[in-house]
Design an enzyme around this catalytic site. Structure first.
Site, PDB file in Angstrom:
ATOM      1  N   ASP A 132       0.734  -1.114  -0.051  1.00  0.00           N
ATOM      2  CA  ASP A 132       0.061  -0.131   0.195  1.00  0.00           C
ATOM      3  C   ASP A 132       0.842   1.331   0.068  1.00  0.00           C
ATOM      4  O   ASP A 132       1.994   1.078   0.302  1.00  0.00           O
ATOM      5  CB  ASP A 132      -0.864  -0.139   1.393  1.00  0.00           C
ATOM      6  CG  ASP A 132      -1.584   1.158   1.358  1.00  0.00           C
ATOM      7  OD1 ASP A 132      -2.470   1.626   0.538  1.00  0.00           O
ATOM      8  OD2 ASP A 132      -1.556   1.784   2.556  1.00  0.00           O
ATOM      9  N   GLY A 170      -4.913   2.630  -3.565  1.00  0.00           N
ATOM     10  CA  GLY A 170      -6.264   3.177  -4.159  1.00  0.00           C
ATOM     11  C   GLY A 170      -5.854   4.485  -5.054  1.00  0.00           C
ATOM     12  O   GLY A 170      -6.801   4.891  -5.833  1.00  0.00           O
TER      13      GLY A 170
END
Length: 259
Positions: free
Chosen positions: A12, A47
């Site tokens: 991430d 994201g």
């Protein structure tokens, strides 16, 4: 690196690979260099979209990415998969925002970012990311495929969840909610990558800190939570490393003898 890596590690970005000042720590860059030397493939799983993290990929020497919560996937610079939102669905989201909530939107694909209007929520969110506010173009989805929308808001997504069951809504920061096709997730994109590149037999690891990492943690062989991770993620972790400002990546990799 050989054609097939000995392991794959998914990182991430915000709160994980990036420190609080949105940079990659020197110890993390050194650790990633060591991964390459050990025939271990680092992959960003975020994201964010590809175009907004090119500088991070260049700095960290990572050329593979599961972007927009699994809605677009590139492996060693080559496109693997995209999951576009249907234009008619975006039409409905736009109409709902205009008539019911007045929440502005962002539109994302691999190459572009646009916003529906220049607004205080947009300025606040992109200032938080330390990024320029994207150009305004509320019709971009009619000419460009869109893989992810953002609701630029600090609350109010509950009504959208009820109204649009075909979409998934995940709060990614206090200022925005990621929106993409239901069934999509970082895990969904990772599966596409592993299947497409015939890497299903390669051991997998993941580092994360947020709610959009939950499915990824359930998929990989070895989930590693940052010290600053949310509680639900820590509960799924095999190991909890230090936080993103205290060499958590390097310490976690060393714990598993990956570097």
């Amino acid at each position: 690196m050989t054609n097939k890596p000995d392991a794959i590690i998914f990182f991430d970005l915000d709160g994980t690979l990036l420190t609080s000042d949105v940079t990659v720590a020197k110890t993390t860059i050194e650790a990633i260099n060591n991964l390459h030397n050990n025939n271990i493939m680092p992959v960003i799983a975020t994201g964010r979209t590809v175009c907004e993290v090119q500088h991070i990929m260049k700095q960290s020497k990572i050329d593979s990415i599961v972007a927009m919560n699994g809605q677009s996937v590139f492996y060693q610079g080559s496109h693997v998969f995209s999951n576009n939102i249907d234009i008619s669905v975006i039409d409905r989201v736009m109409a709902y925002s205009k008539t019911r909530t007045n929440i502005p939107l962002s539109f994302y694909n691999d190459k572009i970012m646009r916003i529906s209007e220049l607004s205080k929520p947009a300025i606040k969110f992109y200032n938080f990311l330390k990024q320029p506010v994207p150009p305004v173009d509320s019709d971009i989805y009619r000419s460009e495929p869109i893989q992810m929308l953002l609701l630029l808001c600090e609350d109010g997504e509950e009504e959208y969840i009820k109204q649009f069951p075909e979409l998934c809504f995940i709060r990614n920061t206090q200022y925005c909610v990621d929106v993409f096709n239901r069934g999509g997730s970082k895990a969904f994109g990772i599966k596409k990558l592993l299947e497409n590149k015939k890497l299903l037999d390669v051991p997998t690891y993941a580092f994360g800190d947020g709610l959009n990492d939950l499915e990824m943690f359930e998929l990989v062989d070895h989930p590693i939570a940052m010290g600053n991770a949310v509680t639900p993620l820590k509960k799924l972790a095999e190991f909890i490393t230090d936080d993103h400002n205290n060499d958590g990546i390097a310490k976690g990799l060393k714990h598993f003898s990956l570097i």
